[in-house]
Design an enzyme around this catalytic site. Structure first.
Site, PDB file in Angstrom:
ATOM      1  N   ASP A   9       0.867  -1.168   0.000  1.00 34.40           N
ATOM      2  CA  ASP A   9       0.000   0.000   0.000  1.00 34.40           C
ATOM      3  C   ASP A   9       0.911   1.228   0.000  1.00 34.40           C
ATOM      4  O   ASP A   9       2.044   1.175   0.494  1.00 34.40           O
ATOM      5  CB  ASP A   9      -0.885  -0.026   1.248  1.00 34.40           C
ATOM      6  CG  ASP A   9      -1.614   1.280   1.472  1.00 34.40           C
ATOM      7  OD1 ASP A   9      -2.420   1.654   0.623  1.00 34.40           O
ATOM      8  OD2 ASP A   9      -1.327   1.934   2.499  1.00 34.40           O
ATOM      9  N   ALA A  10       0.425   2.330  -0.549  1.00 36.10           N
ATOM     10  CA  ALA A  10       1.259   3.533  -0.628  1.00 36.10           C
ATOM     11  C   ALA A  10       1.041   4.477   0.549  1.00 36.10           C
ATOM     12  O   ALA A  10       1.967   4.772   1.314  1.00 36.10           O
ATOM     13  CB  ALA A  10       0.997   4.275  -1.938  1.00 36.10           C
ATOM     14  N   TYR A  11      -0.195   4.951   0.709  1.00 38.51           N
ATOM     15  CA  TYR A  11      -0.471   6.047   1.638  1.00 38.51           C
ATOM     16  C   TYR A  11      -0.591   5.539   3.066  1.00 38.51           C
ATOM     17  O   TYR A  11      -1.487   4.777   3.398  1.00 38.51           O
ATOM     18  CB  TYR A  11      -1.738   6.782   1.198  1.00 38.51           C
ATOM     19  CG  TYR A  11      -1.545   7.448  -0.147  1.00 38.51           C
ATOM     20  CD1 TYR A  11      -0.800   8.617  -0.261  1.00 38.51           C
ATOM     21  CD2 TYR A  11      -2.067   6.888  -1.311  1.00 38.51           C
ATOM     22  CE1 TYR A  11      -0.584   9.216  -1.495  1.00 38.51           C
ATOM     23  CE2 TYR A  11      -1.858   7.478  -2.549  1.00 38.51           C
ATOM     24  CZ  TYR A  11      -1.117   8.636  -2.633  1.00 38.51           C
ATOM     25  OH  TYR A  11      -0.884   9.213  -3.851  1.00 38.51           O
ATOM     26  N   ARG A  44      -7.547  12.611   6.684  1.00 36.96           N
ATOM     27  CA  ARG A  44      -7.267  11.210   6.367  1.00 36.96           C
ATOM     28  C   ARG A  44      -8.483  10.324   6.594  1.00 36.96           C
ATOM     29  O   ARG A  44      -8.819   9.474   5.762  1.00 36.96           O
ATOM     30  CB  ARG A  44      -6.098  10.723   7.221  1.00 36.96           C
ATOM     31  CG  ARG A  44      -5.768   9.239   7.071  1.00 36.96           C
ATOM     32  CD  ARG A  44      -5.409   8.861   5.660  1.00 36.96           C
ATOM     33  NE  ARG A  44      -4.897   7.492   5.591  1.00 36.96           N
ATOM     34  CZ  ARG A  44      -4.712   6.827   4.464  1.00 36.96           C
ATOM     35  NH1 ARG A  44      -4.995   7.386   3.297  1.00 36.96           N
ATOM     36  NH2 ARG A  44      -4.224   5.593   4.493  1.00 36.96           N
ATOM     37  N   SER A  67      -2.406   0.698  -4.818  1.00 35.32           N
ATOM     38  CA  SER A  67      -2.949   1.789  -4.015  1.00 35.32           C
ATOM     39  C   SER A  67      -4.309   2.235  -4.518  1.00 35.32           C
ATOM     40  O   SER A  67      -4.614   2.151  -5.711  1.00 35.32           O
ATOM     41  CB  SER A  67      -1.976   2.978  -4.066  1.00 35.32           C
ATOM     42  OG  SER A  67      -2.528   4.125  -3.468  1.00 35.32           O
ATOM     43  N   ASN A  68      -5.104   2.765  -3.582  1.00 33.32           N
ATOM     44  CA  ASN A  68      -6.340   3.445  -3.958  1.00 33.32           C
ATOM     45  C   ASN A  68      -6.077   4.715  -4.748  1.00 33.32           C
ATOM     46  O   ASN A  68      -6.960   5.224  -5.433  1.00 33.32           O
ATOM     47  CB  ASN A  68      -7.148   3.808  -2.702  1.00 33.32           C
ATOM     48  CG  ASN A  68      -7.927   2.637  -2.140  1.00 33.32           C
ATOM     49  OD1 ASN A  68      -8.156   1.643  -2.820  1.00 33.32           O
ATOM     50  ND2 ASN A  68      -8.342   2.751  -0.883  1.00 33.32           N
TER      51      ASN A  68
END
Length: 225
Positions: free
Chosen positions: A16-18, A47, A123-124
């Site tokens: 995942d990125a964030y 967030r 990622s989203n």
């Protein structure tokens, strides 16, 4: 040197990125002086709403680019925290396109590649924002693929979103270690059939006992330990 479990069963490591590779709160931290005492609360609201909007749209069978949700979430946060000058909006959005990577990220990615594992992001985030973030963090050369859920038209935790990784990498799902700092994302990865590793950066209590990670680490420093 043998790889620790579950990496010894993996052919690829997908992140995942964030919140996992990129510090989602670094955008507000850069402008904390201008924001004032509500900076931390603003960042947390931003967030939470960003994620909440993705969940609600997915449950409704709808989709919008994650950048659109990021803008909407910031607008909500600014409306809620009325003491913050809305003039910081443009600066915060610009900062979100170039979030700071956690310090251990480049070295970890490079060590994984040296160990013969493929590395990727799933990622989203939409393609444009991911490309900008990866370039800003200097991670391009450490990744074999940067995958947005855009082609699936839905967000994680949909199986359609997770399926993008084995399709693109040509690796069976049970041979993919998936890392996220979001426990709900780890639950989705477990349900899909990945080898889920929870990066519990903030020491949160566990949940979703029926969809457990195969390993828990406090930061990526612990991945190869």
């Amino acid at each position: 040197m043998p790889l620790p479990a579950p990496l010894d069963r993996a052919e690829a490591v997908v992140f995942d990125a964030y919140g996992t590779l990129l510090d989602v709160h670094s955008a507000v931290q850069r402008h904390a002086a201008a924001i004032g005492p509500q900076a931390q609360a603003l960042s947390e609201t931003w967030r939470q709403k960003q994620l909440e909007y993705s969940w609600v749209l997915s449950l409704c069978g709808r989709y919008a680019p994650f950048w659109t949700l990021t803008e909407r979430a910031l607008d909500y946060a600014l409306a809620k925290h009325t003491g913050v000058d809305r003039g910081v909006r443009a600066d915060l959005l610009a900062a979100y396109r170039s979030l700071d990577a956690y310090p251990e990220v480049p070295g970890t990615l490079e060590r994984l590649r040296h160990a013969g594992l493929r590395t990727a992001i799933l990622s989203n985030g939409d393609t444009a924002m991911l490309d900008a973030a990866v370039r800003a963090a200097g991670l391009e050369t450490h990744l074999d693929a940067v995958l947005s859920v855009d082609p699936a038209g839905t967000f994680k935790t949909s199986a359609r979103a997770y399926a993008l990784a084995p399709e693109r990498l040509g690796v069976a799902r049970e041979r993919i270690a998936f890392l996220s700092s979001n426990r709900w994302d780890i639950a989705g990865a477990a349900a899909y059939g990945f080898l889920p590793i929870w990066v519990d950066r903030s020491g949160q209590p566990d949940e979703y006992p029926d969809l457990a990670p195969v390993r828990v680490i406090a930061s990526l420093d612990g991945l190869l330990a």
